[in-house]
Design a protein around this motif. Structure first.
Motif, PDB file in Angstrom:
ATOM      1  N   ARG A   2      13.396 -31.141  80.634  1.00 40.00           N
ATOM      2  CA  ARG A   2      12.217 -31.925  81.018  1.00 40.00           C
ATOM      3  C   ARG A   2      12.289 -33.322  80.403  1.00 40.00           C
ATOM      4  O   ARG A   2      12.868 -33.525  79.326  1.00 40.00           O
ATOM      5  CB  ARG A   2      10.948 -31.217  80.575  1.00 40.00           C
ATOM      6  CG  ARG A   2      10.794 -31.132  79.072  1.00 40.00           C
ATOM      7  CD  ARG A   2       9.601 -30.298  78.679  1.00 40.00           C
ATOM      8  NE  ARG A   2       9.514 -30.183  77.224  1.00 40.00           N
ATOM      9  CZ  ARG A   2       8.664 -29.394  76.589  1.00 40.00           C
ATOM     10  NH1 ARG A   2       7.827 -28.630  77.278  1.00 40.00           N
ATOM     11  NH2 ARG A   2       8.633 -29.354  75.277  1.00 40.00           N
ATOM     12  N   GLU A 128      -0.577 -28.096  82.954  1.00 39.67           N
ATOM     13  CA  GLU A 128       0.865 -28.316  82.913  1.00 39.67           C
ATOM     14  C   GLU A 128       1.207 -29.604  83.644  1.00 39.67           C
ATOM     15  O   GLU A 128       0.794 -29.813  84.788  1.00 39.67           O
ATOM     16  CB  GLU A 128       1.612 -27.139  83.529  1.00 39.67           C
ATOM     17  CG  GLU A 128       3.121 -27.238  83.335  1.00 39.67           C
ATOM     18  CD  GLU A 128       3.858 -25.929  83.536  1.00 39.67           C
ATOM     19  OE1 GLU A 128       5.085 -25.982  83.722  1.00 39.67           O
ATOM     20  OE2 GLU A 128       3.203 -24.861  83.504  1.00 39.67           O
ATOM     21  N   ASP A 130       4.624 -32.015  84.311  1.00 45.25           N
ATOM     22  CA  ASP A 130       6.067 -32.277  84.209  1.00 45.25           C
ATOM     23  C   ASP A 130       6.765 -31.319  83.251  1.00 45.25           C
ATOM     24  O   ASP A 130       7.665 -31.710  82.500  1.00 45.25           O
ATOM     25  CB  ASP A 130       6.311 -33.726  83.767  1.00 45.25           C
ATOM     26  CG  ASP A 130       5.704 -34.746  84.709  1.00 45.25           C
ATOM     27  OD1 ASP A 130       5.429 -34.400  85.873  1.00 45.25           O
ATOM     28  OD2 ASP A 130       5.478 -35.891  84.265  1.00 45.25           O
ATOM     29  N   GLY A 131       6.348 -30.070  83.265  1.00 44.75           N
ATOM     30  CA  GLY A 131       6.958 -29.071  82.401  1.00 44.75           C
ATOM     31  C   GLY A 131       6.372 -28.997  81.009  1.00 44.75           C
ATOM     32  O   GLY A 131       6.755 -28.115  80.221  1.00 44.75           O
ATOM     33  N   TRP A 132       5.432 -29.861  80.673  1.00 48.47           N
ATOM     34  CA  TRP A 132       4.744 -29.848  79.379  1.00 48.47           C
ATOM     35  C   TRP A 132       3.439 -29.063  79.525  1.00 48.47           C
ATOM     36  O   TRP A 132       2.652 -29.328  80.433  1.00 48.47           O
ATOM     37  CB  TRP A 132       4.439 -31.274  78.922  1.00 48.47           C
ATOM     38  CG  TRP A 132       5.652 -32.042  78.518  1.00 48.47           C
ATOM     39  CD1 TRP A 132       6.513 -32.708  79.341  1.00 48.47           C
ATOM     40  CD2 TRP A 132       6.139 -32.224  77.195  1.00 48.47           C
ATOM     41  NE1 TRP A 132       7.513 -33.298  78.619  1.00 48.47           N
ATOM     42  CE2 TRP A 132       7.308 -33.018  77.290  1.00 48.47           C
ATOM     43  CE3 TRP A 132       5.715 -31.796  75.941  1.00 48.47           C
ATOM     44  CZ2 TRP A 132       8.057 -33.395  76.170  1.00 48.47           C
ATOM     45  CZ3 TRP A 132       6.447 -32.168  74.821  1.00 48.47           C
ATOM     46  CH2 TRP A 132       7.600 -32.956  74.937  1.00 48.47           C
TER      47      TRP A 132
END
Length: 233
Positions: A2, A128, A130-132
């Motif tokens: 990511r 969530e 961008d994958g965070w």
């Protein structure tokens, strides 16, 4: 892998109970910050005005923020009194992107006199991006260890708190956020009011971001209308 995430915490000036005016200010902040995620204080769209009317997620007055998020490819996490589908009112975090507004979280741990008006939320929440995985908190939530623990158990990378602290509580604010970061090994960000709001003639400002080791990455001062940012990696 990511990509890093650019996060801003903002402390905009606030016009009491004026959603439309405050939405314009929020939109300008999103445009100025240049961050993927911009976090605003508790009840940032109304001010800490506990009698302010609740809104619903599709309120047309939020359109300037939606447009700014579309233009900047950003997500704003803004505070508002929100009417739930059950007809009850909540202190809420709205997640605003370029297409939609959703109620992302409802404050679980209310502080007197908030229960006279608002119902408590019933569960922690994660957004969530961008994958965070970003866990959400509103003010008193962050002072309840069970809340941070329950939110961290959802598998978060950061704990984002929208708050209001009095000027005299500024050291407690920093100690609390530093402790959450170190205890759960996550990024911690707090967006806190600066200037007057509700019954507070002055508030703490000091919106900041802490790294997972508890070190301070960025922090604003006392002045309203400012923001700071950090890149989470």
């Amino acid at each position: 892998m990511r990509a890093p995430l650019t996060l801003a915490v903002a402390q905009p000036p606030c016009v009491p109970a004026d959603i439309a005016a405050n939405a314009v200010t929020h939109a300008a902040t999103v445009r100025s910050a240049g961050a993927r995620v911009v976090v605003f204080p508790e009840l940032s769209l109304s001010g800490y005005e506990l009698a302010a009317p609740s809104i619903v997620a599709d309120d047309p007055r939020l359109a300037p923020i939606v447009q700014a998020c579309r233009d900047e490819k950003a997500i704003a996490l803004a505070g508002a009194p929100a009417r739930g589908p059950d007809g009850r009112d909540y202190i809420a975090t709205l997640a605003i992107d370029g297409t939609d507004v959703t109620v992302a979280y409802r404050k679980m741990w209310l502080h007197p006199p908030e229960p006279d008006r608002f119902a408590p939320g019933d569960k922690p929440a994660v957004v969530e991006v961008d994958g965070w995985r970003l866990g959400l908190a509103i003010c008193r939530d962050s002072g309840v260890p069970e809340h941070a623990l329950a939110t961290a158990s959802l598998g978060i990378d950061a704990y984002l708190a929208s708050t209001l602290f009095s000027f005299g509580a500024r050291n407690r604010r920093d100690d609390r956020m530093r402790a959450i970061a170190a205890a759960h090994r996550v990024w911690v960000a707090v967006a806190s009011f600066a200037g007057p709001t509700g019954g507070y003639r002055t508030t703490s400002g000091g919106s900041g971001i802490w790294a997972p080791d508890g070190s301070l990455a960025a922090q604003a001062g006392l002045r309203a209308g400012t923001f700071v940012l950090a890149t989470l990696s």
